[in-house]
Design a protein around this motif. Structure first.
Motif, PDB file in Angstrom:
ATOM      1  N   ALA A  15      47.417  55.115  43.240  1.00  0.00           N
ATOM      2  CA  ALA A  15      46.175  54.124  43.537  1.00  0.00           C
ATOM      3  C   ALA A  15      46.147  52.874  42.408  1.00  0.00           C
ATOM      4  O   ALA A  15      45.964  53.001  41.397  1.00  0.00           O
ATOM      5  CB  ALA A  15      44.915  54.553  43.698  1.00  0.00           C
ATOM      6  N   VAL A  16      46.356  51.892  42.957  1.00  0.00           N
ATOM      7  CA  VAL A  16      46.358  50.374  42.187  1.00  0.00           C
ATOM      8  C   VAL A  16      44.873  49.835  42.138  1.00  0.00           C
ATOM      9  O   VAL A  16      44.968  49.151  43.477  1.00  0.00           O
ATOM     10  CB  VAL A  16      47.617  49.470  42.360  1.00  0.00           C
ATOM     11  CG1 VAL A  16      47.672  48.586  41.212  1.00  0.00           C
ATOM     12  CG2 VAL A  16      48.937  50.409  42.318  1.00  0.00           C
ATOM     13  N   VAL A  17      44.178  49.665  41.305  1.00  0.00           N
ATOM     14  CA  VAL A  17      43.125  48.600  41.263  1.00  0.00           C
ATOM     15  C   VAL A  17      43.564  47.318  40.960  1.00  0.00           C
ATOM     16  O   VAL A  17      44.052  47.333  39.778  1.00  0.00           O
ATOM     17  CB  VAL A  17      42.172  49.195  40.544  1.00  0.00           C
ATOM     18  CG1 VAL A  17      40.786  48.390  40.399  1.00  0.00           C
ATOM     19  CG2 VAL A  17      41.788  50.614  40.698  1.00  0.00           C
ATOM     20  N   SER A  18      43.212  46.147  41.795  1.00  0.00           N
ATOM     21  CA  SER A  18      44.063  45.199  41.362  1.00  0.00           C
ATOM     22  C   SER A  18      42.821  43.986  41.689  1.00  0.00           C
ATOM     23  O   SER A  18      41.957  44.362  42.166  1.00  0.00           O
ATOM     24  CB  SER A  18      45.107  44.648  42.088  1.00  0.00           C
ATOM     25  OG  SER A  18      44.899  44.757  43.356  1.00  0.00           O
ATOM     26  N   ALA A  19      43.219  42.821  41.264  1.00  0.00           N
ATOM     27  CA  ALA A  19      42.168  41.581  41.079  1.00  0.00           C
ATOM     28  C   ALA A  19      43.157  40.349  41.754  1.00  0.00           C
ATOM     29  O   ALA A  19      44.277  40.251  41.690  1.00  0.00           O
ATOM     30  CB  ALA A  19      41.654  41.299  39.803  1.00  0.00           C
ATOM     31  N   ARG A  20      42.229  39.651  42.428  1.00  0.00           N
ATOM     32  CA  ARG A  20      42.769  38.248  42.777  1.00  0.00           C
ATOM     33  C   ARG A  20      42.685  37.329  41.544  1.00  0.00           C
ATOM     34  O   ARG A  20      41.914  37.411  40.562  1.00  0.00           O
ATOM     35  CB  ARG A  20      41.856  37.644  44.018  1.00  0.00           C
ATOM     36  CG  ARG A  20      41.411  38.192  45.146  1.00  0.00           C
ATOM     37  CD  ARG A  20      40.576  37.675  46.030  1.00  0.00           C
ATOM     38  NE  ARG A  20      39.265  37.089  45.593  1.00  0.00           N
ATOM     39  CZ  ARG A  20      38.321  37.564  44.965  1.00  0.00           C
ATOM     40  NH1 ARG A  20      38.142  39.034  45.095  1.00  0.00           N
ATOM     41  NH2 ARG A  20      37.415  36.834  44.526  1.00  0.00           N
ATOM     42  N   ARG A  21      43.448  36.175  41.502  1.00  0.00           N
ATOM     43  CA  ARG A  21      43.675  35.303  40.841  1.00  0.00           C
ATOM     44  C   ARG A  21      42.158  34.599  40.335  1.00  0.00           C
ATOM     45  O   ARG A  21      41.745  34.552  39.121  1.00  0.00           O
ATOM     46  CB  ARG A  21      44.693  33.981  40.870  1.00  0.00           C
ATOM     47  CG  ARG A  21      45.968  34.494  40.689  1.00  0.00           C
ATOM     48  CD  ARG A  21      46.882  33.640  40.993  1.00  0.00           C
ATOM     49  NE  ARG A  21      47.152  32.854  39.727  1.00  0.00           N
ATOM     50  CZ  ARG A  21      48.511  32.660  39.428  1.00  0.00           C
ATOM     51  NH1 ARG A  21      49.514  33.101  40.195  1.00  0.00           N
ATOM     52  NH2 ARG A  21      48.745  32.182  38.204  1.00  0.00           N
ATOM     53  N   ASP A  22      41.332  34.486  41.420  1.00  0.00           N
ATOM     54  CA  ASP A  22      39.881  33.870  41.206  1.00  0.00           C
ATOM     55  C   ASP A  22      38.861  34.807  41.084  1.00  0.00           C
ATOM     56  O   ASP A  22      37.729  34.374  41.193  1.00  0.00           O
ATOM     57  CB  ASP A  22      39.701  32.917  42.595  1.00  0.00           C
ATOM     58  CG  ASP A  22      39.559  33.747  43.949  1.00  0.00           C
ATOM     59  OD1 ASP A  22      39.999  34.938  43.714  1.00  0.00           O
ATOM     60  OD2 ASP A  22      39.255  32.961  44.851  1.00  0.00           O
ATOM     61  N   ALA A  23      39.092  36.034  40.713  1.00  0.00           N
ATOM     62  CA  ALA A  23      38.068  37.013  40.679  1.00  0.00           C
ATOM     63  C   ALA A  23      37.371  36.863  39.451  1.00  0.00           C
ATOM     64  O   ALA A  23      38.007  36.637  38.323  1.00  0.00           O
ATOM     65  CB  ALA A  23      38.667  38.403  40.625  1.00  0.00           C
ATOM     66  N   PRO A  24      35.888  36.599  39.414  1.00  0.00           N
ATOM     67  CA  PRO A  24      35.241  36.513  38.200  1.00  0.00           C
ATOM     68  C   PRO A  24      35.054  37.572  37.274  1.00  0.00           C
ATOM     69  O   PRO A  24      35.356  38.725  37.694  1.00  0.00           O
ATOM     70  CB  PRO A  24      33.674  36.187  38.742  1.00  0.00           C
ATOM     71  CG  PRO A  24      33.720  36.615  40.161  1.00  0.00           C
ATOM     72  CD  PRO A  24      35.209  36.760  40.681  1.00  0.00           C
TER      73      PRO A  24
END
Length: 188
Positions: A4-13
């Motif tokens: 399970a990979v928790v990831s983020a978008r580039r624009d995530a604050p």
């Protein structure tokens, strides 16, 4: 590897990043491009290094893109434990995303994941070492091979065919995940 990979978008604050890390109990998140490829990683250390000054606006302007360590250091699918350990050691990394051929995350390997290999039983290790030697080095029936393992240390004994050196047998035994060391007690 954790799949399970928790990831983020580039624009995530930054607040969203911290909430995700806390919610999922992880200390870093891969940052993905719009196509889903890993472009960087934001760790707790990256966030702590950018804490807004007292009286600031709370850091909502800080995004994953401005915090991330880039480019992302990753391991390819199918990388061996020693290969992953070397990558992590070279980069002094605590975790490493594992990616497919297109750079999309499949999971994350942590230092703890790498250490689990040393919890394998001596019987499992002996079986794997024997299998590796007989499969890759010694044709069946051409050796009287004994394999003993105590606390992860392999002792090879018996007789080897003349075409196989003890050094080569030891070298192959040491490549088995979980083997701490190897020694030889071969008879001529």
């Amino acid at each position: 590897m954790t799949h399970a990979v928790v990831s983020a978008r580039r624009d995530a604050p930054v607040k969203e990043l911290v909430r995700s890390m806390r919610r999922w109990g992880v200390s870093a998140v891969p940052v993905l491009s719009a196509e889903g490829r890993g472009v960087g990683v934001v760790s707790e250390a990256d966030v702590l290094g950018r804490i807004p000054q007292e009286g600031g606006d709370g850091g909502d302007w800080v995004t994953a893109d401005s915090l991330m360590s880039a480019p992302a250091v990753t391991a390819p699918r199918g990388a061996t434990i020693p290969e992953v350990a070397r990558l992590m050691g070279r980069g002094r990394l605590k975790r490493l995303p594992v990616v497919d051929e297109d750079g999309r995350p499949l999971g994350v390997v942590s230092r703890g994941d790498l250490l689990k290999v040393y919890l394998r039983s001596d019987a499992e290790l002996a079986e794997d070492v024997r299998h590796e030697l007989l499969t890759h080095l010694i044709p069946r029936g051409n050796a009287a091979l004994t394999v003993r393992v105590t606390d992860g240390t392999v002792t090879l004994g018996g007789r080897l065919p003349q075409s196989v050196s003890a050094d080569l047998a030891l070298q192959l035994a040491r490549t088995v995940p979980g083997v701490v060391d190897a020694a030889a007690e071969f008879t001529p």
